[in-house]
Scaffold this motif. Structure first.
Motif, PDB file in Angstrom:
ATOM      1  N   LEU A  94      -3.724  -8.220 -17.235  1.00  0.00           N
ATOM      2  CA  LEU A  94      -4.455  -7.087 -16.661  1.00  0.00           C
ATOM      3  C   LEU A  94      -4.104  -5.782 -17.373  1.00  0.00           C
ATOM      4  O   LEU A  94      -4.975  -4.918 -17.563  1.00  0.00           O
ATOM      5  N   PRO A 107     -11.367   0.727 -14.655  1.00  0.00           N
ATOM      6  CA  PRO A 107     -10.212   0.689 -13.741  1.00  0.00           C
ATOM      7  C   PRO A 107     -10.542   0.060 -12.386  1.00  0.00           C
ATOM      8  O   PRO A 107      -9.704  -0.631 -11.811  1.00  0.00           O
ATOM      9  N   GLN A 108     -11.761   0.248 -11.879  1.00  0.00           N
ATOM     10  CA  GLN A 108     -12.055  -0.337 -10.567  1.00  0.00           C
ATOM     11  C   GLN A 108     -12.170  -1.864 -10.626  1.00  0.00           C
ATOM     12  O   GLN A 108     -11.797  -2.542  -9.675  1.00  0.00           O
ATOM     13  N   LEU A 158     -10.387  -3.690 -12.684  1.00  0.00           N
ATOM     14  CA  LEU A 158      -8.986  -4.120 -12.756  1.00  0.00           C
ATOM     15  C   LEU A 158      -8.367  -4.102 -11.366  1.00  0.00           C
ATOM     16  O   LEU A 158      -7.617  -5.010 -10.989  1.00  0.00           O
ATOM     17  N   GLY A 159      -8.697  -3.074 -10.580  1.00  0.00           N
ATOM     18  CA  GLY A 159      -8.207  -2.999  -9.197  1.00  0.00           C
ATOM     19  C   GLY A 159      -8.705  -4.169  -8.362  1.00  0.00           C
ATOM     20  O   GLY A 159      -7.953  -4.746  -7.572  1.00  0.00           O
ATOM     21  N   ALA A 176      -6.742  -7.168  -9.245  1.00  0.00           N
ATOM     22  CA  ALA A 176      -5.397  -7.047  -8.669  1.00  0.00           C
ATOM     23  C   ALA A 176      -5.412  -7.375  -7.179  1.00  0.00           C
ATOM     24  O   ALA A 176      -4.487  -8.003  -6.666  1.00  0.00           O
ATOM     25  N   SER A 177      -6.478  -6.977  -6.486  1.00  0.00           N
ATOM     26  CA  SER A 177      -6.529  -7.222  -5.041  1.00  0.00           C
ATOM     27  C   SER A 177      -6.514  -8.713  -4.729  1.00  0.00           C
ATOM     28  O   SER A 177      -6.185  -9.120  -3.627  1.00  0.00           O
ATOM     29  N   GLY A 223      -4.781 -10.874  -6.683  1.00  0.00           N
ATOM     30  CA  GLY A 223      -3.603 -11.455  -7.305  1.00  0.00           C
ATOM     31  C   GLY A 223      -3.879 -12.094  -8.651  1.00  0.00           C
ATOM     32  O   GLY A 223      -3.110 -12.911  -9.143  1.00  0.00           O
ATOM     33  N   PHE A 230       0.961  -6.810  -7.250  1.00  0.00           N
ATOM     34  CA  PHE A 230      -0.371  -7.429  -7.300  1.00  0.00           C
ATOM     35  C   PHE A 230      -0.317  -8.864  -7.788  1.00  0.00           C
ATOM     36  O   PHE A 230      -1.224  -9.643  -7.523  1.00  0.00           O
ATOM     37  N   ARG A 280      -1.988  -6.529  -1.635  1.00  0.00           N
ATOM     38  CA  ARG A 280      -1.513  -6.359  -3.000  1.00  0.00           C
ATOM     39  C   ARG A 280      -1.704  -4.921  -3.476  1.00  0.00           C
ATOM     40  O   ARG A 280      -2.587  -4.203  -3.006  1.00  0.00           O
ATOM     41  N   ASP A 281      -0.890  -4.527  -4.414  1.00  0.00           N
ATOM     42  CA  ASP A 281      -0.847  -3.153  -4.915  1.00  0.00           C
ATOM     43  C   ASP A 281      -2.001  -2.893  -5.891  1.00  0.00           C
ATOM     44  O   ASP A 281      -1.834  -2.949  -7.107  1.00  0.00           O
ATOM     45  N   VAL A 282      -3.147  -2.591  -5.350  1.00  0.00           N
ATOM     46  CA  VAL A 282      -4.340  -2.335  -6.159  1.00  0.00           C
ATOM     47  C   VAL A 282      -4.221  -0.993  -6.895  1.00  0.00           C
ATOM     48  O   VAL A 282      -4.510  -0.891  -8.091  1.00  0.00           O
ATOM     49  N   VAL A 312      -2.538  -0.610 -10.203  1.00  0.00           N
ATOM     50  CA  VAL A 312      -3.264  -1.082 -11.390  1.00  0.00           C
ATOM     51  C   VAL A 312      -4.366  -0.091 -11.775  1.00  0.00           C
ATOM     52  O   VAL A 312      -4.475   0.333 -12.923  1.00  0.00           O
ATOM     53  N   SER A 313      -5.190   0.305 -10.793  1.00  0.00           N
ATOM     54  CA  SER A 313      -6.369   1.113 -11.135  1.00  0.00           C
ATOM     55  C   SER A 313      -6.010   2.549 -11.506  1.00  0.00           C
ATOM     56  O   SER A 313      -6.593   3.107 -12.454  1.00  0.00           O
TER      57      SER A 313
END
Lengths: 411, 411
Positions: free
Chosen positions: A31, A162-163, A165-166, A169-170, A172, B196, B207-209, B212-213
């Motif tokens: 990521l 970036p969104q 990627l977020g 991440a949410s 996992g 994340f 998770r830690d979004v 990352v963003s």
């Protein structure tokens, strides 16, 4: 060798769409390296987001029907049976007439379907006075409301902002399959061109400006760039360098030598690369600046002969190079970002030719004001001084002061 | 501890302009590493560009007055005394009645002041028939016409785009003094937040979004980002992590815990950092989403408490984080890129609060059509599905179908 084929801008764009196919090599990246890359396959959600129903406010979780009809004048009374701790499982099973304190982001207890904001509550020991009614699901995000397990979260061909990627991440997801960076070959040619780092410029020579600005643009658009040494106006040297890059790259851009001159080998070199199918498609574009542009596709690789003038080369690369790169990555038609502007003065143009005029932009209402930057097409300073390119479409004889026009931002 | 200071968006922007000062550390980088960087001092041209007067076409260099009055019906005859080779010094000294062949980019011989395009010439042995007149300096770029030795080529504070890199290359400048990358610290806080990459999400955790963003956005804007481990809702752990980042960074962004909750240590931690001068300036912004935003400046470093919801955090970071970074680099006020759109449906809004509505954009004339993406403020998928943010200014009660609105692009 092909005869001259001068084409209008929109025809060149159609040919790019028709002949430039995705390279479709993929790789898996983490990521932290994925920003700006193009997703190679649909990404599916493997679980619900959020994974539990959550409160979006600080307040009291309730059964919404316990609040119906309450008001500041007529608050309802509920009995507080406890408090949900952040990041912990809620073990309460709330019954009619009961309430549980929940912080923002806390898990909604079983039996509740809404949260009353703390501002609308007054707690006195084990009793809370509720002065505002809430609807079902008010101040709550339900399990799976953001993303449902099994749905397509990110479509193939999406550029990862970036969104995105977020969003990964949410779930996992810490690696993602992306399209390999497109490899762009770049070659400057011409006996007069010397490396840009040359300190003392010999008479008649100029430094290789395009060898800096064109690769910088391609990298900005996410490509990997292989740059050749400058080719001189000697057919075998020129062809060897072009052939070498052609083999190792997904697309090749050659600058210089594309006007009709005694030492013009560019067309011949371009025609000699690959299997010649379909070969040179465009030899000259009805555009200003940038007329002496060549487009060829051979062995499925696009090859472009760019004008030698630095400003013309950059404008043509903005117009066609970006589209070629975006088709090679499988992103499809990604337009250079355009906007509207109001032009500050009359600008003449020859009908039958698309004109790109370098302009500065100033704030204006409803449109920014575009003012032409004066200077000849070869001048790089005019590009340094400009904020955007104003397009005058081929059929027009110019634009009039105050007319609304399309501008292409540099990016 | 400061009391609540809810401020409108434009007041927050004014405070950023007033209190966020350039970091002004510089470093020298090579041209190949300079793309997107901010120039630290004025760059002066140390020589003329071009370094000699050049032809911009293939043709015959002449004294322009030798062509006055000629036409297709009445061509003029000039005697050809030779040819300029590309990249070579021209040693001709052209007299009245003479002409020298010059390729595009070739050096203009002494005595000439214009070039007749080859299309307007017919050569028969040593004689050329010229069928079109040329004005003084026609088809010529004069020595120093692009850039004059001693002039400011690139102003301090300019962001280096490919064209600025090209301009530096044209002068043989291969290194440039740029502003050091701003170092942004980022810290997620909250007992419910887990890294994340956590595969099996424990109940009540998310998770830690934002971890990352937000860093991905800051890097996209040219910052270097230092990311801390997640702080839990324990004052000393939270403060230690914040203090550590505060020391090593130029600005600190903390996400989570900024709404009014029992475990809200964010304000306290932010207030404890640095010398407290001027300290917390904003505690809450009249904006949706993103109300629970904190802005502090202490020991000359800005510290921002971002909302915990991923979408709110990103929108606030777009709005204020980008400005903070641009002020730290000395670029000054760089607006997020905005455009106009026509809204496809009525959207209500509460007066007194700036609303940012996630929208998709479709082609339209004269403006693209903006359609709201439905979803609650915490949902990251709504950001994934949107192309821009539509702004409804604070005084307005909403926008009407067909109304022209301002949209902020994501970039």
């Amino acid at each position: 060798m092909d005869f001259f084929r001068v084409q209008p801008v929109n025809k060149v764009i159609e040919l790019i769409e028709e002949y430039v196919q995705p390279v479709s090599k993929t790789e898996v990246v983490s990521l932290s390296e994925a920003s700006g890359r193009i997703v190679a396959e649909n990404v599916y959600a493997r679980e619900d987001v959020p994974s539990f129903s959550r409160s979006t406010v600080d307040g009291f979780a309730v059964k919404s029907n316990d609040t119906y009809g309450v008001s500041e004048m007529m608050p309802g009374f509920l009995s507080v049976i406890g408090e949900v701790e952040m990041g912990r499982l809620s073990e309460y099973d709330v019954q009619q007439g009961q309430a549980v304190y929940v912080p923002t982001g806390g898990m909604l207890p079983t039996g509740c379907n809404a949260v009353v904001m703390i501002e609308d509550c007054e707690q006195v020991e084990d009793i809370v006075n509720v002065s505002r009614s809430v609807a079902t699901n008010e101040n709550v995000i339900l399990k799976g409301e953001d993303v449902k397990a099994g749905e397509v979260l990110i479509k193939k061909g999406t550029k990862l902002r970036p969104q995105e990627l977020g969003a990964l991440a949410s779930l996992g997801i810490d690696t993602v399959a992306v399209v390999k960076k497109v490899i762009i070959g770049y070659l400057s040619s011409g006996d007069e061109i010397v490396p840009f780092s040359t300190t003392d410029l010999p008479p008649g020579k100029i430094r290789d400006v395009n060898g800096v600005s064109i690769p910088a643009l391609a990298e900005q658009w996410g490509a990997e760039v292989h740059i050749s040494d400058i080719a001189n106006d000697n057919y075998s040297d020129f062809r060897d360098k072009a052939e070498h890059l052609f083999q190792e790259c997904d697309a090749l851009f050659i600058s210089g030598g594309s006007s009709v001159g005694a030492k013009d080998y560019t067309t011949e070199v371009i025609a000699s690369l690959g299997n010649g199918d379909p070969g040179i498609l465009v030899h000259g574009v009805s555009v200003k600046p940038g007329k002496p542009t060549i487009l060829s596709v051979s062995s499925k690789k696009p090859v472009v002969g760019l004008p030698g003038h630095p400003a013309s080369a950059m404008i043509i690369f903005q117009l066609f190079g970006k589209r070629i790169i975006s088709h090679l990555t499988g992103q499809g038609e990604v337009f250079p970002l355009t906007g509207k502007a109001s032009v500050s003065q009359n600008i003449p143009s020859s009908p039958g030719r698309t004109d790109f005029i370098r302009v500065t932009l100033e704030e204006g209402n409803p449109f920014p004001k575009a003012t032409p930057v004066l200077g000849k097409s070869g001048l790089i300073k005019t590009l340094v001084n400009s904020d955007a390119l104003l397009e005058i479409e081929a059929p027009k004889e110019g634009v009039k002061q105050g007319e609304t026009v399309t501008v292409h931002y540099f990016m």
